[in-house]
Design an enzyme around this catalytic site. Structure first.
Site, short mmCIF file in Angstrom:
data_model
loop_
_atom_site.label_atom_id
_atom_site.label_comp_id
_atom_site.label_asym_id
_atom_site.label_seq_id
_atom_site.Cartn_x
_atom_site.Cartn_y
_atom_site.Cartn_z
N SER A 1 0.82 -1.20 0.00
CA SER A 1 0.00 0.00 0.00
C SER A 1 0.87 1.27 0.00
CB SER A 1 -0.96 -0.04 1.19
OG SER A 1 -2.04 0.84 1.00
N ASP B 1 -5.97 -3.97 -2.01
CA ASP B 1 -4.87 -3.58 -1.12
C ASP B 1 -4.15 -4.79 -0.53
OD1 ASP B 1 -3.50 -2.68 1.38
OD2 ASP B 1 -4.41 -0.75 0.87
#
Length: 294
Positions: A50, A164
Protein backbone atom coordinates in the site's frame (compact mmCIF):
# COMPACT_ATOMS: atom_id res chain seq x y z
CA UNK A 1 55.42 -27.27 -2.78
CA UNK A 2 53.21 -26.27 0.12
CA UNK A 3 49.55 -25.44 0.33
CA UNK A 4 48.42 -22.53 2.48
CA UNK A 5 45.08 -20.86 3.07
CA UNK A 6 44.54 -17.43 1.63
CA UNK A 7 41.92 -15.05 3.02
CA UNK A 8 38.72 -14.40 1.16
CA UNK A 9 35.94 -12.38 2.76
CA UNK A 10 32.44 -13.77 2.60
CA UNK A 11 29.85 -11.37 1.19
CA UNK A 12 27.69 -9.81 3.90
CA UNK A 13 24.11 -11.09 4.25
CA UNK A 14 21.67 -9.20 2.06
CA UNK A 15 19.49 -6.70 3.91
CA UNK A 16 15.81 -6.17 3.11
CA UNK A 17 13.52 -3.30 4.08
CA UNK A 18 9.81 -4.13 4.50
CA UNK A 19 7.52 -1.09 4.40
CA UNK A 20 4.02 -1.71 5.72
CA UNK A 21 0.67 -0.18 4.79
CA UNK A 22 -1.28 2.44 6.68
CA UNK A 23 -2.49 5.37 4.58
CA UNK A 24 -0.93 8.69 5.52
CA UNK A 25 0.88 6.99 8.40
CA UNK A 26 3.21 5.61 5.75
CA UNK A 27 4.87 9.01 5.47
CA UNK A 28 6.80 7.84 8.53
CA UNK A 29 8.63 5.44 6.21
CA UNK A 30 10.50 8.43 4.79
CA UNK A 31 11.88 9.28 8.22
CA UNK A 32 12.96 5.68 8.75
CA UNK A 33 14.78 5.55 5.42
CA UNK A 34 16.50 8.90 6.00
CA UNK A 35 17.64 7.82 9.47
CA UNK A 36 19.11 4.63 8.02
CA UNK A 37 20.81 6.59 5.24
CA UNK A 38 22.35 8.95 7.80
CA UNK A 39 23.89 5.89 9.48
CA UNK A 40 25.16 4.51 6.18
CA UNK A 41 22.66 1.66 6.00
CA UNK A 42 21.50 0.84 2.47
CA UNK A 43 19.10 -2.09 1.94
CA UNK A 44 19.73 -4.59 -0.84
CA UNK A 45 16.01 -5.21 -1.44
CA UNK A 46 12.79 -3.33 -0.70
CA UNK A 47 9.20 -4.54 -0.50
CA UNK A 48 6.13 -2.42 0.16
CA UNK A 49 2.46 -2.79 0.87
CA UNK A 50 0.00 0.00 0.00
CA UNK A 51 1.57 3.35 1.04
CA UNK A 52 4.76 1.37 1.67
CA UNK A 53 4.73 0.48 -2.02
CA UNK A 54 4.60 4.17 -2.95
CA UNK A 55 7.41 5.22 -0.61
CA UNK A 56 9.46 2.16 -1.55
CA UNK A 57 9.18 3.01 -5.25
CA UNK A 58 10.24 6.60 -4.63
CA UNK A 59 13.26 5.34 -2.70
CA UNK A 60 14.54 2.70 -5.13
CA UNK A 61 14.13 5.06 -8.09
CA UNK A 62 15.92 7.94 -6.37
CA UNK A 63 12.85 10.16 -5.96
CA UNK A 64 12.47 10.17 -2.16
CA UNK A 65 13.49 13.80 -1.78
CA UNK A 66 11.05 14.83 -4.47
CA UNK A 67 8.26 12.91 -2.73
CA UNK A 68 9.09 14.47 0.64
CA UNK A 69 8.88 17.93 -0.88
CA UNK A 70 5.51 17.10 -2.46
CA UNK A 71 3.83 15.68 0.63
CA UNK A 72 5.21 18.41 2.90
CA UNK A 73 3.20 20.94 0.88
CA UNK A 74 0.05 18.88 0.36
CA UNK A 75 -3.35 20.13 1.47
CA UNK A 76 -6.99 19.07 1.23
CA UNK A 77 -7.46 20.78 -2.14
CA UNK A 78 -4.46 18.95 -3.58
CA UNK A 79 -5.92 15.63 -2.45
CA UNK A 80 -9.30 16.41 -4.04
CA UNK A 81 -7.65 17.22 -7.35
CA UNK A 82 -6.19 13.71 -7.48
CA UNK A 83 -9.49 11.97 -6.75
CA UNK A 84 -11.61 10.65 -9.59
CA UNK A 85 -14.94 9.75 -8.01
CA UNK A 86 -16.65 6.58 -9.23
CA UNK A 87 -20.09 6.60 -7.64
CA UNK A 88 -22.09 3.38 -7.85
CA UNK A 89 -18.88 1.47 -8.55
CA UNK A 90 -17.09 -1.06 -6.27
CA UNK A 91 -15.02 1.79 -4.84
CA UNK A 92 -15.34 5.56 -4.37
CA UNK A 93 -12.14 6.42 -6.23
CA UNK A 94 -11.14 5.17 -9.67
CA UNK A 95 -7.40 5.59 -9.14
CA UNK A 96 -6.41 6.77 -12.63
CA UNK A 97 -5.35 10.19 -11.37
CA UNK A 98 -3.32 8.57 -8.60
CA UNK A 99 -1.49 6.51 -11.21
CA UNK A 100 -0.82 9.66 -13.22
CA UNK A 101 0.61 11.34 -10.11
CA UNK A 102 2.86 8.34 -9.42
CA UNK A 103 4.18 8.43 -12.98
CA UNK A 104 4.82 12.18 -12.65
CA UNK A 105 6.82 11.61 -9.48
CA UNK A 106 8.88 8.51 -10.26
CA UNK A 107 8.60 8.24 -14.04
CA UNK A 108 7.07 5.63 -16.33
CA UNK A 109 9.35 2.94 -14.95
CA UNK A 110 9.21 -0.83 -14.60
CA UNK A 111 10.15 -3.02 -11.66
CA UNK A 112 12.97 -4.44 -13.75
CA UNK A 113 14.50 -0.93 -13.96
CA UNK A 114 15.03 -0.60 -10.20
CA UNK A 115 18.60 -0.30 -8.97
CA UNK A 116 17.88 -2.96 -6.33
CA UNK A 117 15.23 -5.71 -6.21
CA UNK A 118 11.83 -4.17 -5.49
CA UNK A 119 8.35 -5.65 -5.13
CA UNK A 120 4.89 -4.68 -3.94
CA UNK A 121 2.08 -6.74 -2.44
CA UNK A 122 -1.55 -7.00 -3.56
CA UNK A 123 -4.34 -9.37 -2.54
CA UNK A 124 -6.38 -11.39 -5.03
CA UNK A 125 -10.07 -11.62 -4.10
CA UNK A 126 -10.79 -14.18 -6.81
CA UNK A 127 -8.35 -16.79 -5.58
CA UNK A 128 -7.95 -15.70 -1.93
CA UNK A 129 -4.21 -15.28 -2.20
CA UNK A 130 -1.35 -12.88 -1.80
CA UNK A 131 0.22 -11.56 -5.01
CA UNK A 132 3.87 -10.53 -5.21
CA UNK A 133 4.30 -8.00 -8.02
CA UNK A 134 7.91 -7.57 -9.14
CA UNK A 135 7.67 -7.09 -12.89
CA UNK A 136 5.87 -4.76 -15.27
CA UNK A 137 4.96 -1.07 -14.87
CA UNK A 138 5.54 0.13 -11.31
CA UNK A 139 2.58 2.52 -11.34
CA UNK A 140 0.20 -0.33 -12.17
CA UNK A 141 1.62 -2.49 -9.39
CA UNK A 142 1.24 0.33 -6.90
CA UNK A 143 -2.31 1.00 -8.10
CA UNK A 144 -3.21 -2.58 -7.19
CA UNK A 145 -1.36 -2.49 -3.87
CA UNK A 146 -3.18 0.63 -2.62
CA UNK A 147 -6.70 -0.49 -3.62
CA UNK A 148 -8.28 -0.44 -0.17
CA UNK A 149 -11.74 -2.06 -0.45
CA UNK A 150 -14.54 0.48 -0.47
CA UNK A 151 -12.18 3.36 -1.22
CA UNK A 152 -10.43 2.43 -4.48
CA UNK A 153 -11.98 0.32 -7.18
CA UNK A 154 -10.21 -3.05 -7.43
CA UNK A 155 -7.85 -3.83 -10.30
CA UNK A 156 -8.82 -6.56 -12.75
CA UNK A 157 -5.71 -8.40 -13.92
CA UNK A 158 -6.57 -11.43 -16.02
CA UNK A 159 -8.83 -13.56 -13.85
CA UNK A 160 -7.49 -11.95 -10.66
CA UNK A 161 -9.29 -9.12 -8.85
CA UNK A 162 -6.62 -7.24 -6.93
CA UNK A 163 -7.07 -5.14 -3.80
CA UNK A 164 -4.87 -3.58 -1.12
CA UNK A 165 -2.03 -5.92 -0.17
CA UNK A 166 -2.57 -5.16 3.51
CA UNK A 167 -5.55 -7.47 3.47
CA UNK A 168 -3.08 -10.36 3.19
CA UNK A 169 0.34 -9.05 4.16
CA UNK A 170 0.31 -5.69 5.98
CA UNK A 171 4.08 -5.69 6.66
CA UNK A 172 5.76 -7.55 3.75
CA UNK A 173 8.62 -9.28 5.53
CA UNK A 174 8.08 -12.47 3.52
CA UNK A 175 8.31 -10.46 0.29
CA UNK A 176 11.79 -9.26 1.29
CA UNK A 177 12.79 -12.87 1.89
CA UNK A 178 11.42 -13.76 -1.55
CA UNK A 179 13.67 -11.07 -3.01
CA UNK A 180 16.68 -12.77 -1.44
CA UNK A 181 17.04 -10.83 1.82
CA UNK A 182 18.70 -12.78 4.61
CA UNK A 183 18.14 -10.02 7.16
CA UNK A 184 15.03 -7.83 7.28
CA UNK A 185 14.24 -4.52 8.93
CA UNK A 186 10.44 -4.14 9.03
CA UNK A 187 8.53 -0.89 9.49
CA UNK A 188 5.03 -1.27 10.97
CA UNK A 189 3.38 2.15 10.82
CA UNK A 190 0.08 0.85 12.24
CA UNK A 191 1.66 -1.00 15.14
CA UNK A 192 0.99 1.70 17.75
CA UNK A 193 -2.41 0.31 18.67
CA UNK A 194 -2.32 1.60 22.23
CA UNK A 195 -1.59 5.12 21.00
CA UNK A 196 -4.59 5.10 18.68
CA UNK A 197 -6.94 3.59 21.26
CA UNK A 198 -5.93 6.21 23.82
CA UNK A 199 -6.26 9.01 21.25
CA UNK A 200 -9.98 8.28 20.77
CA UNK A 201 -10.66 7.75 24.47
CA UNK A 202 -10.42 3.97 24.77
CA UNK A 203 -8.66 3.56 28.11
CA UNK A 204 -8.97 1.17 31.05
CA UNK A 205 -11.61 2.38 33.52
CA UNK A 206 -12.76 5.24 31.27
CA UNK A 207 -16.22 5.12 29.62
CA UNK A 208 -16.01 5.38 25.83
CA UNK A 209 -17.83 8.44 24.50
CA UNK A 210 -16.47 8.48 20.95
CA UNK A 211 -18.32 8.01 17.68
CA UNK A 212 -18.84 5.11 15.31
CA UNK A 213 -15.99 6.19 13.02
CA UNK A 214 -13.47 6.19 15.87
CA UNK A 215 -14.72 2.85 17.13
CA UNK A 216 -14.62 1.24 13.71
CA UNK A 217 -11.15 2.62 12.93
CA UNK A 218 -9.67 1.25 16.15
CA UNK A 219 -11.39 -2.11 15.68
CA UNK A 220 -9.97 -2.35 12.15
CA UNK A 221 -6.52 -1.46 13.50
CA UNK A 222 -6.85 -4.27 16.05
CA UNK A 223 -7.64 -6.77 13.29
CA UNK A 224 -4.69 -5.62 11.19
CA UNK A 225 -2.39 -5.79 14.21
CA UNK A 226 -3.33 -9.42 14.77
CA UNK A 227 -2.81 -10.23 11.09
CA UNK A 228 0.63 -8.60 11.14
CA UNK A 229 1.50 -10.47 14.33
CA UNK A 230 0.42 -13.82 12.86
CA UNK A 231 2.42 -13.19 9.69
CA UNK A 232 5.48 -12.25 11.75
CA UNK A 233 5.37 -15.58 13.58
CA UNK A 234 5.79 -17.37 10.25
CA UNK A 235 8.08 -14.79 8.66
CA UNK A 236 9.78 -12.84 11.47
CA UNK A 237 11.80 -9.70 10.91
CA UNK A 238 15.21 -9.28 12.47
CA UNK A 239 14.30 -5.78 13.66
CA UNK A 240 10.88 -4.12 13.65
CA UNK A 241 10.49 -0.34 13.80
CA UNK A 242 7.14 0.90 15.15
CA UNK A 243 6.73 4.70 15.00
CA UNK A 244 4.62 6.18 17.81
CA UNK A 245 1.94 7.66 15.57
CA UNK A 246 -1.26 6.04 16.83
CA UNK A 247 -2.67 9.50 17.57
CA UNK A 248 -2.52 10.37 13.84
CA UNK A 249 -5.36 9.25 11.60
CA UNK A 250 -4.60 7.28 8.40
CA UNK A 251 -6.23 10.08 6.38
CA UNK A 252 -4.25 12.94 7.98
CA UNK A 253 -2.24 13.59 4.83
CA UNK A 254 -1.43 17.12 6.00
CA UNK A 255 0.79 15.91 8.87
CA UNK A 256 3.70 14.70 6.77
CA UNK A 257 6.46 16.53 8.66
CA UNK A 258 5.27 15.15 11.99
CA UNK A 259 5.07 11.63 10.61
CA UNK A 260 8.50 11.81 8.99
CA UNK A 261 9.99 13.02 12.27
CA UNK A 262 8.27 10.17 14.14
CA UNK A 263 9.74 7.64 11.70
CA UNK A 264 13.20 9.03 12.26
CA UNK A 265 12.74 9.00 16.04
CA UNK A 266 11.54 5.38 16.03
CA UNK A 267 14.58 4.33 14.00
CA UNK A 268 16.94 6.10 16.38
CA UNK A 269 15.25 4.27 19.26
CA UNK A 270 15.82 0.92 17.56
CA UNK A 271 19.32 1.80 16.37
CA UNK A 272 21.13 -0.23 19.10
CA UNK A 273 19.25 -3.33 17.91
CA UNK A 274 19.91 -2.51 14.24
CA UNK A 275 23.58 -1.87 14.97
CA UNK A 276 23.84 -5.18 16.83
CA UNK A 277 22.34 -6.93 13.80
CA UNK A 278 24.79 -5.26 11.42
CA UNK A 279 27.75 -5.98 13.70
CA UNK A 280 26.77 -9.64 13.87
CA UNK A 281 26.66 -9.70 10.08
CA UNK A 282 30.14 -8.17 9.89
CA UNK A 283 31.40 -10.73 12.39
CA UNK A 284 30.01 -13.48 10.17
CA UNK A 285 32.21 -12.23 7.37
CA UNK A 286 35.14 -14.24 8.68
CA UNK A 287 37.83 -15.01 6.11
CA UNK A 288 37.08 -18.22 4.30
CA UNK A 289 40.07 -20.48 3.65
CA UNK A 290 41.00 -20.89 0.03
CA UNK A 291 43.58 -23.38 -1.09
CA UNK A 292 46.57 -21.74 -2.78
CA UNK A 293 49.72 -23.21 -4.21
CA UNK A 294 52.94 -21.68 -2.97
Amino acid sequence: MTIKASKQTKPRPTLGLALGGGGALGFAHIGVIKALQDRGVQPDAVAGTSIGAIVGAAYVFGKLGQMEELISQINALDMIQHIDLKLWKPGLIGGDRIVDLIVQQIGDVRFEDAAIPFAVIAADLTHDREVLIRSGPVAEGIRASISLPGIFTPVQQGDALLIDGGMKNPVPISACRALGAERVIAVDVTGDYEGQAHAVGIKPGVPFNGGIVELGTVAFRMIMKELAKARAVIHPADVTVVPKIGHVKPYDFNRAEELIAAGRAATEKEWPQIETLLRADRADQRPAPKAALD
